[in-house]
Write an enzyme that holds these catalytic residues in place. Structure first.
Site, PDB file in Angstrom:
ATOM      1  CG  HIS A 102     -46.039  35.324 -47.320  1.00 51.26           C
ATOM      2  ND1 HIS A 102     -46.371  35.444 -48.644  1.00 51.26           N
ATOM      3  CD2 HIS A 102     -46.995  34.540 -46.769  1.00 51.26           C
ATOM      4  CE1 HIS A 102     -47.483  34.754 -48.887  1.00 51.26           C
ATOM      5  NE2 HIS A 102     -47.877  34.180 -47.756  1.00 51.26           N
TER       6      HIS A 102
ATOM      7  CG  ASP B  77     -47.583  39.893 -53.647  1.00 52.54           C
ATOM      8  OD1 ASP B  77     -46.493  39.544 -54.157  1.00 52.54           O
ATOM      9  OD2 ASP B  77     -48.262  39.137 -52.936  1.00 52.54           O
TER      10      ASP B  77
ATOM     11  CG  HIS C  60     -47.788  32.947 -62.126  1.00 53.10           C
ATOM     12  ND1 HIS C  60     -46.584  32.358 -61.799  1.00 53.10           N
ATOM     13  CD2 HIS C  60     -48.334  33.346 -60.957  1.00 53.10           C
ATOM     14  CE1 HIS C  60     -46.419  32.396 -60.475  1.00 53.10           C
ATOM     15  NE2 HIS C  60     -47.462  33.007 -59.942  1.00 53.10           N
TER      16      HIS C  60
END
Ligand code: DOR
Ligand code: ZN
Length: 427
Positions: free
Chosen positions: A174, A295, A299
């Site tokens: 990252h 990715d 949530h």
């Protein structure tokens, strides 16, 4: 022969009518005509290698109210992905052999598709890299802070790369520089603020450090989710062992779009301008960018639909990635060669898997696609626990059938497979 699959198959860069023979889950022959115990003729439908997603966050263990490995892998399967690679920012984080071993066992009971697990290299476990490397599928390094992630200081990057080199596993990074992120912290009310708080210079700085520290390192080094045109520019002269990926959201969304509610689209690295987006899309089309990675970072809506500053970062996408780009290939926005390269072939190379190609000796991970059957993405038809998609209403083509190691997991969009079928791929 156990199974023969007939149709218009993508073999060696072009489509040809043929018959794929499968024995014990492996492609054993590719011929004009052959007979198996079971023979499936898909006529003029396309037979493609299944996709590999080298970057998912399936939240298991520790945050299974957002996703767990059964729902995440179910979503992957319906999206034509036969193998996923899970990131280490679970609870507990995957930073040692014990957590890794536990994950291999528990996820193995839940997964519908094959899966790999990355271990995270942090400031405190660098010295264990070689040992963990005997078991994990690869490594993840966070240079900058993100959701529940442990960082590695830039000053430790060179040492970490040397350790990875001896472990002979890929390392995914990252790339946002932490000091740069700290310098730009502001109160955030919307996506433009989020972009300003994580400017492209942070990505540039991290990529420069990675390129500098990885000199004379032979291991595969992968820069995750490239998001800026500056980052791409820096990578144009990369060494052969360095690859880069891009997400569907960085290719298709930007801050100028009317994205609502804004807090749902908060993600690291951030969505940037349409200029960056267009440059990245061109880079994906012309081969500068090696692969797509979702990715997938789910949530729940309750967590995301709050005041912008308090919303978590991350977007779901494992189920929609291949279908969105299949539709774009049909519309000639990219070629089928590029499509298969970025979702199947290059990801397989990065993680060292005998998948991603219809070729004798490889796993029979295959999808069947009817190009006439496009549809609009509807959240209620998707399988992630998070219950929404940033691509609601976008046109897509979902595979009608999905085979993993010759096993028919999905037939006419219905799941026939079982939890626990998926195998851990590592050593
Ligand atoms: O936006 C992000 N979400 N970026 C990351 O690096 C982590 C991810 C998550 O796990 O939610
Ligand atoms: Zn991620």
């Amino acid at each position: 022969m156990d199974l023969a699959i007939e149709g218009k198959a993508y073999i060696n860069g072009s489509f040809e009518k043929c018959c794929i023979g499968i024995d014990q889950g492996i492609i054993s022959s590719i011929k004009k005509i052959s007979k198996g115990d079971e023979h499936l003729d898909f006529g003029n439908k396309l037979i493609l290698p299944a996709g590999i997603d080298v970057h998912v966050h399936f939240r298991d263990p520790g945050m299974i109210h957002k996703e767990d490995f059964s729902t995440g892998s179910l979503a992957a399967a319906f999206g034509g992905i036969s193998c996923v690679f899970d990131m280490p920012n679970t609870i507990p984080q995957t930073t040692n052999l014990q957590v890794l071993s536990d994950k291999i066992i528990t996820l193995g009971k839940k997964s519908y598709v094959d899966f790999g697990i990355y271990s995270c290299i942090t400031n405190s476990n660098i010295k264990n890299t070689r040992e963990i490397g005997k078991k994990c599928s690869g490594f993840k390094i966070y240079i900058g802070s993100s959701t529940n992630s442990l960082q590695l200081g830039t000053s430790n990057l060179r040492e970490a790369f040397k350790e990875v080199d001896s472990a002979e596993k890929p390392v995914l990074i990252h790339a946002e520089d932490n000091q740069c992120l700290n310098r730009h912290k502001i109160k955030e009310r919307n996506l433009v603020d989020h972009l300003h708080s994580r400017p492209s210079e942070c990505e540039e700085k991290a990529i420069m450090d990675i390129l500098e520290s990885s000199r004379n390192i032979n291991s595969k080094i992968h820069i995750c989710h490239l998001s800026s045109c500056e980052g791409l520019e820096l990578l144009k002269n990369r060494a052969e062992n360095v690859s880069c990926g891009v997400t569907p959201h960085h290719l298709l969304l930007s801050v100028e779009k009317n994205l609502k509610p804004q807090s749902r689209y908060k993600v690291n690295p951030p969505l940037r301008t349409s200029f960056d987006r267009e440059i990245l899309f061109e880079g994906m089309r012309n081969g500068f960018i090696d692969m797509l990675e979702s990715d997938h970072a789910p949530h729940t809506l309750e967590e995301s639909d709050v005041d912008f500053g308090n919303a978590p970062s991350g977007l779901p996408g494992v189920e929609t990635m291949f279908p969105l780009f299949l539709y774009m290939a049909k519309k000639r926005m990219l070629s089928f060669q590029r499509l298969i390269s970025i979702i199947c072939e290059r990801p397989a190379e990065l993680v060292g898997m005998p998948k991603g190609k219809i070729e004798v000796g490889r796993d029979a991970d295959i999808i069947v696609v009817d190009l006439k059957k496009d549809c609009k993405i509807k959240s209620e038809c998707l399988h992630s626990k998070c219950g929404w998609s940033p691509f609601e209403g976008w046109p897509a083509i979902f595979p009608t059938h999905v085979f993993v190691r010759g096993e028919k997991l999905i037939e006419e969009h219905e799941m026939l497979g079982n939890q626990g079928f998926g195998r851990f791929v590592g050593k």
